[in-house]
Design a protein around this motif. Structure first.
Motif, PDB file in Angstrom:
ATOM      1  N   GLU A 200       0.829  -1.204   0.000  1.00  0.00           N
ATOM      2  CA  GLU A 200       0.000   0.000   0.000  1.00  0.00           C
ATOM      3  C   GLU A 200       0.865   1.256   0.000  1.00  0.00           C
ATOM      4  O   GLU A 200       0.574   2.227  -0.711  1.00  0.00           O
ATOM      5  CB  GLU A 200      -0.927  -0.008   1.217  1.00  0.00           C
ATOM      6  CG  GLU A 200      -1.896   1.161   1.277  1.00  0.00           C
ATOM      7  CD  GLU A 200      -2.847   1.212   0.095  1.00  0.00           C
ATOM      8  OE1 GLU A 200      -3.309   2.323  -0.244  1.00  0.00           O
ATOM      9  OE2 GLU A 200      -3.121   0.149  -0.505  1.00  0.00           O
ATOM     10  N   GLY A 201       1.931   1.248   0.799  1.00  0.00           N
ATOM     11  CA  GLY A 201       2.832   2.396   0.800  1.00  0.00           C
ATOM     12  C   GLY A 201       3.497   2.596  -0.546  1.00  0.00           C
ATOM     13  O   GLY A 201       3.662   3.727  -1.018  1.00  0.00           O
ATOM     14  N   GLY A 202       3.880   1.495  -1.187  1.00  0.00           N
ATOM     15  CA  GLY A 202       4.488   1.585  -2.507  1.00  0.00           C
ATOM     16  C   GLY A 202       3.526   2.108  -3.547  1.00  0.00           C
ATOM     17  O   GLY A 202       3.908   2.892  -4.429  1.00  0.00           O
ATOM     18  N   ARG A 203       2.263   1.690  -3.448  1.00  0.00           N
ATOM     19  CA  ARG A 203       1.267   2.177  -4.399  1.00  0.00           C
ATOM     20  C   ARG A 203       1.092   3.690  -4.252  1.00  0.00           C
ATOM     21  O   ARG A 203       1.041   4.425  -5.241  1.00  0.00           O
ATOM     22  CB  ARG A 203      -0.062   1.465  -4.171  1.00  0.00           C
ATOM     23  CG  ARG A 203      -1.146   1.844  -5.173  1.00  0.00           C
ATOM     24  CD  ARG A 203      -2.454   1.132  -4.884  1.00  0.00           C
ATOM     25  NE  ARG A 203      -2.306  -0.312  -5.006  1.00  0.00           N
ATOM     26  CZ  ARG A 203      -2.409  -1.168  -4.008  1.00  0.00           C
ATOM     27  NH1 ARG A 203      -2.657  -0.717  -2.784  1.00  0.00           N
ATOM     28  NH2 ARG A 203      -2.272  -2.459  -4.206  1.00  0.00           N
ATOM     29  N   GLY A 204       1.016   4.145  -3.008  1.00  0.00           N
ATOM     30  CA  GLY A 204       0.866   5.574  -2.785  1.00  0.00           C
ATOM     31  C   GLY A 204       2.062   6.368  -3.263  1.00  0.00           C
ATOM     32  O   GLY A 204       1.918   7.435  -3.873  1.00  0.00           O
ATOM     33  N   ALA A 205       3.262   5.836  -3.007  1.00  0.00           N
ATOM     34  CA  ALA A 205       4.473   6.535  -3.452  1.00  0.00           C
ATOM     35  C   ALA A 205       4.530   6.606  -4.968  1.00  0.00           C
ATOM     36  O   ALA A 205       4.892   7.639  -5.549  1.00  0.00           O
ATOM     37  CB  ALA A 205       5.709   5.827  -2.900  1.00  0.00           C
ATOM     38  N   GLY A 206       4.159   5.516  -5.628  1.00  0.00           N
ATOM     39  CA  GLY A 206       4.197   5.498  -7.083  1.00  0.00           C
ATOM     40  C   GLY A 206       3.229   6.466  -7.716  1.00  0.00           C
ATOM     41  O   GLY A 206       3.476   6.987  -8.815  1.00  0.00           O
ATOM     42  N   GLN A 207       2.114   6.723  -7.015  1.00  0.00           N
ATOM     43  CA  GLN A 207       1.098   7.625  -7.555  1.00  0.00           C
ATOM     44  C   GLN A 207       1.352   9.082  -7.192  1.00  0.00           C
ATOM     45  O   GLN A 207       0.690   9.973  -7.727  1.00  0.00           O
ATOM     46  CB  GLN A 207      -0.283   7.201  -7.051  1.00  0.00           C
ATOM     47  CG  GLN A 207      -0.735   5.846  -7.575  1.00  0.00           C
ATOM     48  CD  GLN A 207      -2.024   5.371  -6.928  1.00  0.00           C
ATOM     49  OE1 GLN A 207      -2.491   5.956  -5.938  1.00  0.00           O
ATOM     50  NE2 GLN A 207      -2.609   4.314  -7.470  1.00  0.00           N
ATOM     51  N   ALA A 208       2.310   9.317  -6.279  1.00  0.00           N
ATOM     52  CA  ALA A 208       2.538  10.682  -5.799  1.00  0.00           C
ATOM     53  C   ALA A 208       3.264  11.550  -6.818  1.00  0.00           C
ATOM     54  O   ALA A 208       3.198  12.778  -6.750  1.00  0.00           O
ATOM     55  CB  ALA A 208       3.330  10.645  -4.490  1.00  0.00           C
ATOM     56  N   GLY A 209       3.957  10.927  -7.756  1.00  0.00           N
ATOM     57  CA  GLY A 209       4.655  11.696  -8.781  1.00  0.00           C
ATOM     58  C   GLY A 209       6.112  11.921  -8.440  1.00  0.00           C
ATOM     59  O   GLY A 209       6.495  11.983  -7.266  1.00  0.00           O
ATOM     60  N   GLY A 210       6.922  12.018  -9.463  1.00  0.00           N
ATOM     61  CA  GLY A 210       8.350  12.236  -9.265  1.00  0.00           C
ATOM     62  C   GLY A 210       9.128  10.946  -9.402  1.00  0.00           C
ATOM     63  O   GLY A 210       8.664   9.877  -8.989  1.00  0.00           O
ATOM     64  N   ASP A 211      10.322  11.046  -9.983  1.00  0.00           N
ATOM     65  CA  ASP A 211      11.132   9.855 -10.238  1.00  0.00           C
ATOM     66  C   ASP A 211      11.558   9.159  -8.953  1.00  0.00           C
ATOM     67  O   ASP A 211      11.582   7.925  -8.879  1.00  0.00           O
ATOM     68  CB  ASP A 211      12.376  10.240 -11.047  1.00  0.00           C
ATOM     69  CG  ASP A 211      12.026  10.693 -12.456  1.00  0.00           C
ATOM     70  OD1 ASP A 211      10.891  10.405 -12.894  1.00  0.00           O
ATOM     71  OD2 ASP A 211      12.879  11.325 -13.103  1.00  0.00           O
ATOM     72  N   GLU A 212      11.915   9.945  -7.935  1.00  0.00           N
ATOM     73  CA  GLU A 212      12.406   9.348  -6.690  1.00  0.00           C
ATOM     74  C   GLU A 212      11.315   8.533  -6.008  1.00  0.00           C
ATOM     75  O   GLU A 212      11.553   7.401  -5.567  1.00  0.00           O
ATOM     76  CB  GLU A 212      12.918  10.444  -5.759  1.00  0.00           C
ATOM     77  CG  GLU A 212      13.596   9.901  -4.508  1.00  0.00           C
ATOM     78  CD  GLU A 212      14.223  10.996  -3.667  1.00  0.00           C
ATOM     79  OE1 GLU A 212      14.574  10.706  -2.506  1.00  0.00           O
ATOM     80  OE2 GLU A 212      14.361  12.125  -4.164  1.00  0.00           O
ATOM     81  N   ALA A 214       8.661   7.315  -7.464  1.00  0.00           N
ATOM     82  CA  ALA A 214       8.324   6.185  -8.334  1.00  0.00           C
ATOM     83  C   ALA A 214       9.286   5.026  -8.107  1.00  0.00           C
ATOM     84  O   ALA A 214       8.880   3.857  -8.047  1.00  0.00           O
ATOM     85  CB  ALA A 214       8.352   6.622  -9.797  1.00  0.00           C
ATOM     86  N   ALA A 215      10.576   5.344  -7.962  1.00  0.00           N
ATOM     87  CA  ALA A 215      11.571   4.300  -7.698  1.00  0.00           C
ATOM     88  C   ALA A 215      11.332   3.656  -6.338  1.00  0.00           C
ATOM     89  O   ALA A 215      11.458   2.434  -6.180  1.00  0.00           O
ATOM     90  CB  ALA A 215      12.975   4.889  -7.768  1.00  0.00           C
ATOM     91  N   LEU A 216      10.975   4.481  -5.345  1.00  0.00           N
ATOM     92  CA  LEU A 216      10.666   3.940  -4.024  1.00  0.00           C
ATOM     93  C   LEU A 216       9.456   3.016  -4.102  1.00  0.00           C
ATOM     94  O   LEU A 216       9.434   1.949  -3.477  1.00  0.00           O
ATOM     95  CB  LEU A 216      10.402   5.071  -3.034  1.00  0.00           C
ATOM     96  CG  LEU A 216       9.945   4.640  -1.638  1.00  0.00           C
ATOM     97  CD1 LEU A 216      11.013   3.787  -0.957  1.00  0.00           C
ATOM     98  CD2 LEU A 216       9.598   5.855  -0.778  1.00  0.00           C
ATOM     99  N   GLY A 217       8.457   3.420  -4.870  1.00  0.00           N
ATOM    100  CA  GLY A 217       7.275   2.583  -5.026  1.00  0.00           C
ATOM    101  C   GLY A 217       7.620   1.214  -5.587  1.00  0.00           C
ATOM    102  O   GLY A 217       7.084   0.196  -5.144  1.00  0.00           O
ATOM    103  N   GLN A 218       8.546   1.172  -6.538  1.00  0.00           N
ATOM    104  CA  GLN A 218       8.962  -0.106  -7.111  1.00  0.00           C
ATOM    105  C   GLN A 218       9.713  -0.951  -6.087  1.00  0.00           C
ATOM    106  O   GLN A 218       9.514  -2.169  -6.009  1.00  0.00           O
ATOM    107  CB  GLN A 218       9.831   0.147  -8.340  1.00  0.00           C
ATOM    108  CG  GLN A 218       9.076   0.757  -9.507  1.00  0.00           C
ATOM    109  CD  GLN A 218       9.991   1.107 -10.667  1.00  0.00           C
ATOM    110  OE1 GLN A 218      11.209   0.955 -10.590  1.00  0.00           O
ATOM    111  NE2 GLN A 218       9.403   1.582 -11.762  1.00  0.00           N
ATOM    112  N   ARG A 219      10.566  -0.302  -5.289  1.00  0.00           N
ATOM    113  CA  ARG A 219      11.304  -1.052  -4.264  1.00  0.00           C
ATOM    114  C   ARG A 219      10.353  -1.607  -3.205  1.00  0.00           C
ATOM    115  O   ARG A 219      10.519  -2.741  -2.739  1.00  0.00           O
ATOM    116  CB  ARG A 219      12.359  -0.155  -3.610  1.00  0.00           C
ATOM    117  CG  ARG A 219      13.515   0.210  -4.534  1.00  0.00           C
ATOM    118  CD  ARG A 219      14.712   0.738  -3.750  1.00  0.00           C
ATOM    119  NE  ARG A 219      14.398   1.947  -3.001  1.00  0.00           N
ATOM    120  CZ  ARG A 219      14.490   3.179  -3.495  1.00  0.00           C
ATOM    121  NH1 ARG A 219      14.867   3.360  -4.762  1.00  0.00           N
ATOM    122  NH2 ARG A 219      14.213   4.225  -2.748  1.00  0.00           N
ATOM    123  N   LEU A 220       9.358  -0.817  -2.834  1.00  0.00           N
ATOM    124  CA  LEU A 220       8.396  -1.288  -1.838  1.00  0.00           C
ATOM    125  C   LEU A 220       7.533  -2.426  -2.389  1.00  0.00           C
ATOM    126  O   LEU A 220       7.160  -3.341  -1.646  1.00  0.00           O
ATOM    127  CB  LEU A 220       7.514  -0.132  -1.368  1.00  0.00           C
ATOM    128  CG  LEU A 220       8.193   0.863  -0.424  1.00  0.00           C
ATOM    129  CD1 LEU A 220       7.321   2.098  -0.230  1.00  0.00           C
ATOM    130  CD2 LEU A 220       8.488   0.210   0.930  1.00  0.00           C
TER     131      LEU A 220
END
Length: 296
Positions: A200-212, A214-220
């Motif tokens: 869930e945290g990764g999904r939110g990070a990926g949707q928040a915008g920005g390359d950093e 987005a990369a965190l979302g993939q790692r999560l």
């Protein structure tokens, strides 16, 4: 699953059959019963599949329902032709644990099952049945509903003590970390909770915008997959506890932490930590101290 075409040996009243609502952490069984009723109403309203309520605070047990002694609480009396009915209820955690018994006849296996049952003076918290699977395989199918007293390893030890020849073991569903053995690898309840936090945290990070982010979302997302597959060894449980405890500060830094995710991560880490043996805690004193500081 279409019940008009489905074949199987395990007792069932529907395709989904049983939806248990189980308390973990500080959640009460009464709160779970409220959720069970809400889920049951949604199933009947949205899917038009009859619902039986069972377990805590209800009139019927699963045995009553499967024996035909109960009528649906929602819908019915006729069941859905393809989906049957759904049993929804609140109950404490249990482990559904199956063991194949090679070189054992059905009659011998049934004697073993009978002697294991708590109701017959056997092991505390054990319900046991025997099924003959395709290919002539004999399965000892158990519900362990006092996992603090009779976890899977205790049952296996008892069977070996009796000289029973054991085959493959299987945990069906999820298993609390404190009761996990090798058969529970990839099915540990608290690790799955931690995986849900990471996902869930990764999904939110990926949707928040920005390359950093987005990369965190993939790692999560990868961390979620890894936690969901967590093994049951002491070293893996310790590492899993550390990883779950590390999730809140990561999500907070990404602006994705809320109270629910924080509580879930803490519950996951605490449950994995509590499954560690005294020997493991002594062996990894420095790591345990750091983990306990993080958990407060």
């Amino acid at each position: 699953i279409d019940l008009r075409k489905h074949a199987g040996v395990h007792p069932r009243v529907g395709a989904a059959d049983v939806v248990p609502i189980v308390p973990i952490g500080a959640t009460t069984i009464d709160a779970c019963r409220e959720v069970a009723h809400e889920v049951g109403r949604r199933i009947w309203t949205d899917l038009h599949i009859p619902v039986f309520f069972y377990g805590h605070g209800e009139e019927w047990t699963l045995a009553d329902i499967r024996a035909g002694r109960a009528q649906p609480d929602l819908g019915g009396p006729d069941l859905h032709p393809a989906a049957g009915a759904v049993c929804v209820g609140a109950r404490p955690p249990l482990v559904a644990f199956n063991v194949l018994l090679p070189d054992t006849t059905v009659a011998e296996a049934r004697r073993v099952a009978r002697s294991l049952r708590e109701s017959a003076g056997g092991l505390r918290g054990v319900q046991a049945l025997v099924f003959e699977l395709p290919g002539g395989r004999i399965q000892l199918s158990m519900n362990l509903f006092r996992v603090d007293e009779s976890p899977p390893d205790s049952v296996i030890e008892e069977l070996r003590h009796r000289g029973v020849h054991l085959g493959d073991q299987q945990v069906v569903g999820l298993c609390p970390a404190v009761a996990a053995n090798d058969a529970a690898s990839g099915r540990i309840l608290e690790a799955r909770v931690g995986a849900a936090v990471a996902r869930e945290g990764g999904r939110g990070a990926g949707q928040a915008g920005g390359d950093e982010l987005a990369a965190l979302g993939q790692r999560l997302a990868k961390e979620a997959e890894s936690l969901a597959a967590l093994g049951s060894s002491q070293e893996e449980l310790l590492a899993g506890a550390e990883r779950c405890a590390a999730l809140p500060p990561v999500l907070q830094a990404a602006g994705q932490l809320d109270g629910e995710l924080q509580s879930m991560a803490h519950l996951a880490a605490r449950g994995l930590r509590d499954a560690l043996s005294e020997a493991t805690r002594l062996r990894y004193r420095a790591r345990m101290a750091a983990l306990d500081r993080r958990l407060g």
